[in-house]
Write a protein that holds these residues in place. Structure first.
Motif, PDB file in Angstrom:
ATOM      1  N   GLN A 149      -4.956   3.396  -0.233  1.00  0.00           N
ATOM      2  CA  GLN A 149      -4.163   3.602  -1.450  1.00  0.00           C
ATOM      3  C   GLN A 149      -2.807   2.898  -1.374  1.00  0.00           C
ATOM      4  O   GLN A 149      -1.956   3.090  -2.247  1.00  0.00           O
ATOM      5  CB  GLN A 149      -3.950   5.100  -1.687  1.00  0.00           C
ATOM      6  CG  GLN A 149      -5.218   5.898  -1.882  1.00  0.00           C
ATOM      7  CD  GLN A 149      -6.009   5.418  -3.083  1.00  0.00           C
ATOM      8  OE1 GLN A 149      -5.445   5.142  -4.151  1.00  0.00           O
ATOM      9  NE2 GLN A 149      -7.320   5.322  -2.933  1.00  0.00           N
ATOM     10  N   PRO A 172       1.986  -4.344  -4.955  1.00  0.00           N
ATOM     11  CA  PRO A 172       1.429  -4.955  -6.163  1.00  0.00           C
ATOM     12  C   PRO A 172       2.298  -6.111  -6.650  1.00  0.00           C
ATOM     13  O   PRO A 172       3.477  -6.220  -6.282  1.00  0.00           O
ATOM     14  CB  PRO A 172       1.440  -3.800  -7.166  1.00  0.00           C
ATOM     15  CG  PRO A 172       2.553  -2.918  -6.710  1.00  0.00           C
ATOM     16  CD  PRO A 172       2.595  -3.045  -5.217  1.00  0.00           C
ATOM     17  N   THR A 192       2.388  -6.794 -10.088  1.00  0.00           N
ATOM     18  CA  THR A 192       2.716  -6.508 -11.489  1.00  0.00           C
ATOM     19  C   THR A 192       3.344  -5.126 -11.595  1.00  0.00           C
ATOM     20  O   THR A 192       3.278  -4.323 -10.656  1.00  0.00           O
ATOM     21  CB  THR A 192       1.455  -6.553 -12.383  1.00  0.00           C
ATOM     22  OG1 THR A 192       0.586  -5.462 -12.030  1.00  0.00           O
ATOM     23  CG2 THR A 192       0.707  -7.864 -12.227  1.00  0.00           C
ATOM     24  N   ALA A 200       2.384  -2.711 -13.405  1.00  0.00           N
ATOM     25  CA  ALA A 200       1.368  -1.670 -13.546  1.00  0.00           C
ATOM     26  C   ALA A 200       0.916  -1.186 -12.172  1.00  0.00           C
ATOM     27  O   ALA A 200       0.865  -1.948 -11.207  1.00  0.00           O
ATOM     28  CB  ALA A 200       0.171  -2.208 -14.321  1.00  0.00           C
ATOM     29  N   SER A 229      -2.301   0.540 -10.314  1.00  0.00           N
ATOM     30  CA  SER A 229      -3.726   0.775 -10.518  1.00  0.00           C
ATOM     31  C   SER A 229      -4.143   2.117  -9.939  1.00  0.00           C
ATOM     32  O   SER A 229      -3.397   2.749  -9.194  1.00  0.00           O
ATOM     33  CB  SER A 229      -4.538  -0.356  -9.871  1.00  0.00           C
ATOM     34  OG  SER A 229      -4.323  -0.371  -8.470  1.00  0.00           O
ATOM     35  N   GLY A 230      -5.356   2.535 -10.299  1.00  0.00           N
ATOM     36  CA  GLY A 230      -5.891   3.788  -9.766  1.00  0.00           C
ATOM     37  C   GLY A 230      -5.261   5.007 -10.427  1.00  0.00           C
ATOM     38  O   GLY A 230      -4.631   4.927 -11.481  1.00  0.00           O
ATOM     39  N   THR A 231      -5.444   6.159  -9.794  1.00  0.00           N
ATOM     40  CA  THR A 231      -4.864   7.406 -10.302  1.00  0.00           C
ATOM     41  C   THR A 231      -3.446   7.529  -9.769  1.00  0.00           C
ATOM     42  O   THR A 231      -3.230   7.622  -8.563  1.00  0.00           O
ATOM     43  CB  THR A 231      -5.694   8.615  -9.841  1.00  0.00           C
ATOM     44  OG1 THR A 231      -7.043   8.455 -10.289  1.00  0.00           O
ATOM     45  CG2 THR A 231      -5.127   9.903 -10.426  1.00  0.00           C
ATOM     46  N   TYR A 232      -2.483   7.513 -10.676  1.00  0.00           N
ATOM     47  CA  TYR A 232      -1.089   7.508 -10.257  1.00  0.00           C
ATOM     48  C   TYR A 232      -0.250   8.393 -11.162  1.00  0.00           C
ATOM     49  O   TYR A 232      -0.649   8.747 -12.283  1.00  0.00           O
ATOM     50  CB  TYR A 232      -0.535   6.079 -10.270  1.00  0.00           C
ATOM     51  CG  TYR A 232      -0.320   5.505 -11.660  1.00  0.00           C
ATOM     52  CD1 TYR A 232       0.933   5.516 -12.258  1.00  0.00           C
ATOM     53  CD2 TYR A 232      -1.380   4.951 -12.373  1.00  0.00           C
ATOM     54  CE1 TYR A 232       1.124   5.004 -13.526  1.00  0.00           C
ATOM     55  CE2 TYR A 232      -1.212   4.428 -13.641  1.00  0.00           C
ATOM     56  CZ  TYR A 232       0.052   4.452 -14.225  1.00  0.00           C
ATOM     57  OH  TYR A 232       0.230   3.945 -15.487  1.00  0.00           O
TER      58      TYR A 232
END
Length: 402
Positions: free
Chosen positions: A233, A237, A239, A241, A243-246
């Protein structure tokens, strides 16, 4: 770039009222009937910690808080309370991803030490070897960037940079622009004169990592640290944004209302833009302290402490006038709690390991204005939670930080 914004007033306060009534992840069935000796945090102290969290959430308008404490093989204490997404009403989860802020610096430091072990760079390299035009570069060492004794002009102390970061957090800033700000700014002091927190040094270190390795710094972090430790996890990154559940990150606007905030990782880059979650950080912080990814000599170097005179704890311990922060080379030491903390717009956190107790402490929240004038919520909770756990025994005698 266009900035995503959620403005909340009465709705936010209603959510807080509901959240404070519940939202704690259970630490086991029939907790009150468990033997306290089997628990990392005894039941009475769990109640004190939760009361503290409630206080912070209310007084500082914090949507969500996650606390994780592990001692040896005992039952861990995991608290996840509040909201991860105010607009959608989703409760925060202990496994949510979030930006870890300057905890990212610890990853950089490990990569630097590994590259030094491979002969691709040296701690004693003058900065001029990697940046020939850097002012006074012959007298600034790579090690001084790591341990924050270089004295170079800091980015977060630069008014123009700070205003751009705060007012246009989704703007993409180039490495060339950051480098120009660093080299054109006034140095703070002579190299080695003292230890003052400095983000700019870790921007330069990330650039050196790429020069020395021939690879992107995010790939070096992934392949050298995340893959071996199975930190699935955790990533840097490219960008804004996540990703995943955040959990979304929030700050207060000029009217005191909460707004969601996205930050382009180009601002903090490897010095502060990484994402992770509670469980990856638990695995990581123990390996970070043990030095399992670097040599014994480099572990000793990483844990050679310097008093950070510019970074006092703003919430003095009842016994000591101040728990001062000591800085190693990508590591902080608060009186025997060893790790790092981080602030970035929308998030505030700390990860730490107490070797004398075999105890890991991780705290993160999904709200931070990231202003020099504010008291970050985690800084307050960290000191108070350790006082709940250890009373007057903390900070631990005979260790840096007292």
């Amino acid at each position: 770039m266009k900035r995503t914004k959620i403005i909340l007033a009465l709705t936010t306060m209603l959510i807080f009222t509901a959240v404070l009534a519940g939202g704690c992840l259970p630490d086991g069935n029939g907790l009150d009937n468990q033997n306290n000796s089997q628990l990392t945090v005894p039941v009475d102290k769990q109640k004190q910690i939760e009361a503290l969290v409630d206080e912070i959430m209310k007084s500082q308008k914090v949507p969500g808080v996650v606390v994780g404490i592990w001692e040896g093989s005992k039952e861990p204490y995991i608290l996840a309370k509040g909201i991860a997404d105010i607009s959608g009403g989703r409760k925060i989860d202990a496994g949510d991803r979030y930006r870890i802020g300057s905890v990212s610096k610890t990853f950089e430091a490990l990569v630097v030490y590994q590259l030094c072990q491979e002969g691709k760079m040296s701690l004693q390299d003058p900065l001029s070897k990697w940046f020939p035009d850097f002012p006074n570069g012959d007298n600034i060492k790579v090690l001084q960037l790591l341990n924050m004794t270089s004295g170079i002009h800091d980015l977060t102390g630069d008014e123009g940079f700070s205003q751009s970061y705060y007012n246009e957090p989704e703007k993409v800033i180039s490495r060339e622009e950051e480098y120009r700000i660093i080299v054109s700014g006034e140095p703070q002091y002579e190299p080695g004169e003292r230890c003052v927190y400095n983000d700019a040094g870790y921007i330069l270190l990330a650039m050196i990592i790429e020069k020395a390795s021939g690879n992107k710094v995010e790939d070096e972090i992934k392949n050298r640290i995340c893959v071996p430790l199975k930190l699935e996890q955790t990533a840097l990154p490219v960008t804004a944004a996540i990703s995943g559940t955040y959990s979304k990150g929030y700050r207060e606007n000029a009217s005191g209302e909460l707004e969601e905030v996205l930050v382009d990782p180009s601002y903090a880059w490897a010095a502060g833009a990484m994402v992770s979650n509670l469980y990856d950080m638990k695995t990581y912080v123990k390996a970070l302290y043990d030095g399992s990814l670097i040599s014994a000599d480099n572990r000793k170097s990483m844990q050679t402490w310097h008093s950070m005179t510019s970074y006092p704890n703003r919430f003095p311990h009842t016994k000591y006038s101040n728990i001062n922060v000591f800085y190693g080379a990508g590591l902080m030491n608060w009186g025997g709690l060893i790790g790092h903390n981080g602030t970035i717009l929308g998030y505030n956190d700390m990860v730490g390991y107490i070797p004398s107790k075999d105890t890991t402490v991780i705290i993160w929240v999904n709200k931070c204005n990231d202003l020099h004038t504010e008291n970050p919520p985690v800084l307050y909770m960290q000191d108070k939670i350790l006082n709940i756990l250890y009373g007057e025994a903390y900070p631990f005698e005979g260790l840096p930080g007292i």
